[in-house]
Design a protein around this motif. Structure first.
Motif, PDB file in Angstrom:
ATOM      1  N   ARG A   1       0.833  -1.211   0.000  1.00  0.00           N
ATOM      2  CA  ARG A   1       0.000   0.000   0.000  1.00  0.00           C
ATOM      3  C   ARG A   1       0.865   1.258   0.000  1.00  0.00           C
ATOM      4  NH1 ARG A   1      -2.817  -3.176   3.645  1.00  0.00           N
ATOM      5  NH2 ARG A   1      -2.223  -1.914   5.460  1.00  0.00           N
ATOM      6  N   ILE A   2       2.017   1.204   0.670  1.00  0.00           N
ATOM      7  CA  ILE A   2       2.931   2.348   0.613  1.00  0.00           C
ATOM      8  C   ILE A   2       3.379   2.550  -0.827  1.00  0.00           C
ATOM      9  CG2 ILE A   2       5.251   3.140   1.224  1.00  0.00           C
ATOM     10  CD1 ILE A   2       4.759   2.021   4.053  1.00  0.00           C
ATOM     11  N   ASP A   3       3.788   1.473  -1.485  1.00  0.00           N
ATOM     12  CA  ASP A   3       4.236   1.567  -2.879  1.00  0.00           C
ATOM     13  C   ASP A   3       3.117   2.030  -3.803  1.00  0.00           C
ATOM     14  OD1 ASP A   3       6.758   0.717  -2.106  1.00  0.00           O
ATOM     15  OD2 ASP A   3       6.395  -1.382  -2.671  1.00  0.00           O
ATOM     16  N   ASP A   4       1.885   1.609  -3.515  1.00  0.00           N
ATOM     17  CA  ASP A   4       0.720   1.990  -4.328  1.00  0.00           C
ATOM     18  C   ASP A   4       0.144   3.350  -3.967  1.00  0.00           C
ATOM     19  OD1 ASP A   4       0.954  -0.501  -5.484  1.00  0.00           O
ATOM     20  OD2 ASP A   4      -0.711  -1.378  -4.356  1.00  0.00           O
ATOM     21  N   ARG A   5       0.714   3.971  -2.940  1.00  0.00           N
ATOM     22  CA  ARG A   5       0.251   5.278  -2.442  1.00  0.00           C
ATOM     23  C   ARG A   5      -1.166   5.218  -1.869  1.00  0.00           C
ATOM     24  NH1 ARG A   5       3.658   9.582  -4.145  1.00  0.00           N
ATOM     25  NH2 ARG A   5       5.234   8.844  -5.590  1.00  0.00           N
ATOM     26  N   THR A   6      -1.529   4.066  -1.331  1.00  0.00           N
ATOM     27  CA  THR A   6      -2.838   3.947  -0.680  1.00  0.00           C
ATOM     28  C   THR A   6      -2.684   3.688   0.818  1.00  0.00           C
ATOM     29  OG1 THR A   6      -2.955   1.572  -1.180  1.00  0.00           O
ATOM     30  CG2 THR A   6      -3.974   3.102  -2.773  1.00  0.00           C
ATOM     31  N   TYR A   7      -1.448   3.759   1.310  1.00  0.00           N
ATOM     32  CA  TYR A   7      -1.200   3.525   2.729  1.00  0.00           C
ATOM     33  C   TYR A   7      -1.915   4.584   3.564  1.00  0.00           C
ATOM     34  CZ  TYR A   7       1.247   2.786   7.128  1.00  0.00           C
ATOM     35  OH  TYR A   7       1.535   2.535   8.445  1.00  0.00           O
ATOM     36  N   GLY A   8      -2.544   4.127   4.634  1.00  0.00           N
ATOM     37  CA  GLY A   8      -3.224   5.042   5.531  1.00  0.00           C
ATOM     38  C   GLY A   8      -4.649   5.360   5.124  1.00  0.00           C
ATOM     39  N   ILE A   9      -5.148   4.686   4.095  1.00  0.00           N
ATOM     40  CA  ILE A   9      -6.520   4.870   3.632  1.00  0.00           C
ATOM     41  C   ILE A   9      -7.315   3.619   4.006  1.00  0.00           C
ATOM     42  CG2 ILE A   9      -8.032   5.267   1.648  1.00  0.00           C
ATOM     43  CD1 ILE A   9      -6.113   7.605   2.270  1.00  0.00           C
TER      44      ILE A   9
ATOM     45  N   PRO B   1       0.989  -0.214  12.578  1.00  0.00           N
ATOM     46  CA  PRO B   1       1.365   0.330  11.264  1.00  0.00           C
ATOM     47  C   PRO B   1       0.848  -0.449  10.064  1.00  0.00           C
ATOM     48  CG  PRO B   1       3.318  -0.299  12.529  1.00  0.00           C
ATOM     49  CD  PRO B   1       2.139  -0.573  13.380  1.00  0.00           C
ATOM     50  N   TRP B   2       0.391  -1.670  10.267  1.00  0.00           N
ATOM     51  CA  TRP B   2      -0.144  -2.450   9.140  1.00  0.00           C
ATOM     52  C   TRP B   2      -1.667  -2.388   9.081  1.00  0.00           C
ATOM     53  CZ3 TRP B   2       2.906  -4.585  12.987  1.00  0.00           C
ATOM     54  CH2 TRP B   2       2.249  -5.314  13.955  1.00  0.00           C
ATOM     55  N   ALA B   3      -2.274  -1.510   9.860  1.00  0.00           N
ATOM     56  CA  ALA B   3      -3.736  -1.375   9.863  1.00  0.00           C
ATOM     57  C   ALA B   3      -4.239  -1.023   8.465  1.00  0.00           C
ATOM     58  CB  ALA B   3      -4.167  -0.301  10.850  1.00  0.00           C
ATOM     59  N   SER B   4      -5.318  -1.696   8.070  1.00  0.00           N
ATOM     60  CA  SER B   4      -5.925  -1.421   6.766  1.00  0.00           C
ATOM     61  C   SER B   4      -7.329  -0.839   6.921  1.00  0.00           C
ATOM     62  CB  SER B   4      -5.976  -2.687   5.917  1.00  0.00           C
ATOM     63  OG  SER B   4      -6.772  -3.665   6.553  1.00  0.00           O
ATOM     64  N   LEU B   5      -7.800  -0.771   8.160  1.00  0.00           N
ATOM     65  CA  LEU B   5      -9.127  -0.217   8.451  1.00  0.00           C
ATOM     66  C   LEU B   5      -9.004   0.869   9.515  1.00  0.00           C
ATOM     67  CD1 LEU B   5     -11.169  -3.544   8.825  1.00  0.00           C
ATOM     68  CD2 LEU B   5     -11.146  -2.023   6.837  1.00  0.00           C
ATOM     69  N   CYS B   6      -9.824   1.891   9.413  1.00  0.00           N
ATOM     70  CA  CYS B   6      -9.898   2.869  10.490  1.00  0.00           C
ATOM     71  C   CYS B   6     -10.526   2.176  11.702  1.00  0.00           C
ATOM     72  CB  CYS B   6     -10.701   4.102  10.062  1.00  0.00           C
ATOM     73  SG  CYS B   6     -12.468   3.794   9.823  1.00  0.00           S
ATOM     74  N   ILE B   7     -10.439   2.783  12.846  1.00  0.00           N
ATOM     75  CA  ILE B   7     -10.905   2.128  14.066  1.00  0.00           C
ATOM     76  C   ILE B   7     -12.410   1.861  14.026  1.00  0.00           C
ATOM     77  CG2 ILE B   7     -11.277   4.188  15.492  1.00  0.00           C
ATOM     78  CD1 ILE B   7      -9.615   0.944  16.660  1.00  0.00           C
ATOM     79  N   ASP B   8     -13.197   2.768  13.460  1.00  0.00           N
ATOM     80  CA  ASP B   8     -14.647   2.551  13.393  1.00  0.00           C
ATOM     81  C   ASP B   8     -14.974   1.333  12.511  1.00  0.00           C
ATOM     82  OD1 ASP B   8     -15.204   4.669  15.079  1.00  0.00           O
ATOM     83  OD2 ASP B   8     -15.486   6.092  13.418  1.00  0.00           O
ATOM     84  N   CYS B   9     -14.340   1.240  11.361  1.00  0.00           N
ATOM     85  CA  CYS B   9     -14.586   0.103  10.470  1.00  0.00           C
ATOM     86  C   CYS B   9     -14.060  -1.187  11.077  1.00  0.00           C
ATOM     87  CB  CYS B   9     -13.981   0.352   9.104  1.00  0.00           C
ATOM     88  SG  CYS B   9     -14.844   1.644   8.160  1.00  0.00           S
ATOM     89  N   LYS B  10     -12.953  -1.131  11.797  1.00  0.00           N
ATOM     90  CA  LYS B  10     -12.423  -2.320  12.458  1.00  0.00           C
ATOM     91  C   LYS B  10     -13.411  -2.814  13.519  1.00  0.00           C
ATOM     92  CE  LYS B  10      -9.218  -5.293  13.626  1.00  0.00           C
ATOM     93  NZ  LYS B  10      -8.918  -6.440  12.806  1.00  0.00           N
TER      94      LYS B  10
ATOM     95  N   PHE C   1      -9.636   0.615   3.875  1.00  0.00           N
ATOM     96  CA  PHE C   1     -10.168  -0.209   2.790  1.00  0.00           C
ATOM     97  C   PHE C   1     -11.681  -0.125   2.704  1.00  0.00           C
ATOM     98  CE2 PHE C   1      -6.765  -3.768   2.286  1.00  0.00           C
ATOM     99  CZ  PHE C   1      -6.069  -2.969   1.423  1.00  0.00           C
ATOM    100  N   ASN C   2     -12.332   0.036   3.832  1.00  0.00           N
ATOM    101  CA  ASN C   2     -13.786  -0.026   3.871  1.00  0.00           C
ATOM    102  C   ASN C   2     -14.442   1.299   3.496  1.00  0.00           C
ATOM    103  OD1 ASN C   2     -16.207  -1.532   4.411  1.00  0.00           O
ATOM    104  ND2 ASN C   2     -16.399  -0.376   6.309  1.00  0.00           N
ATOM    105  N   CYS C   3     -14.104   2.352   4.210  1.00  0.00           N
ATOM    106  CA  CYS C   3     -14.812   3.614   4.011  1.00  0.00           C
ATOM    107  C   CYS C   3     -14.051   4.626   3.159  1.00  0.00           C
ATOM    108  CB  CYS C   3     -15.175   4.238   5.361  1.00  0.00           C
ATOM    109  SG  CYS C   3     -13.747   4.836   6.300  1.00  0.00           S
ATOM    110  N   GLY C   4     -12.762   4.393   2.932  1.00  0.00           N
ATOM    111  CA  GLY C   4     -11.968   5.290   2.106  1.00  0.00           C
ATOM    112  C   GLY C   4     -11.453   6.524   2.823  1.00  0.00           C
TER     113      GLY C   4
END
Length: 123
Positions: free
Chosen positions: A83-91, A108-117, A93-96
């Motif tokens: 995701r860092i390489d794709d420039r989507t790190y920190g976004i 640091p490997w989180a793919s969901l914000c806390i609400d979506c998690k 996956f669920n809500c954008g």
């Protein structure tokens, strides 16, 4: 992603990856054979082999669980590095939405914000 030091997170992910790989290697080094081989060895050398067999089995099951968890963490770290390489790190996956820096600091490997998690975990 705005406002975060991506290279710092990349370095943290790579450091964590090395740490987890080392832990996995250590776990594998401590138990190089199969559980069946270990049970056979205990049975052949011990008068009280049922209790020792149960202890060995429980210990090995714990090791397998730890190994499975470590493999999962490695997979999540690798996905975060992509995701860092794709420039989507920190976004998320669920809500954008952006994942808050504090969450990335903690995981640091989180793919969901806390609400979506929380929603994903049924909470």
């Amino acid at each position: 992603m705005t406002g975060i030091d991506i290279e710092r997170f990349r370095d943290a992910l790579l450091d964590e990856r090395r740490r987890v790989e080392h832990a996995l290697a250590t776990l594998r080094d401590e138990h190089p054979g199969s559980l069946d081989e270990e049970v056979e060895e205990i049975a052949a050398t011990s008068d009280n082999h049922l209790a020792e067999t149960a202890t060995a089995t429980l210990g090995r099951e714990i090791d397998y669980t730890l190994g499975d968890n470590a493999e999962q963490v490695l997979s999540e770290i690798d996905a975060a590095l992509r995701r860092i390489d794709d420039r989507t790190y920190g976004i998320c996956f669920n809500c954008g939405n952006e994942i808050p820096r504090e969450r990335l600091e903690a995981n640091p490997w989180a793919s969901l914000c806390i609400d979506c998690k929380r929603k994903a975990e049924g909470g």
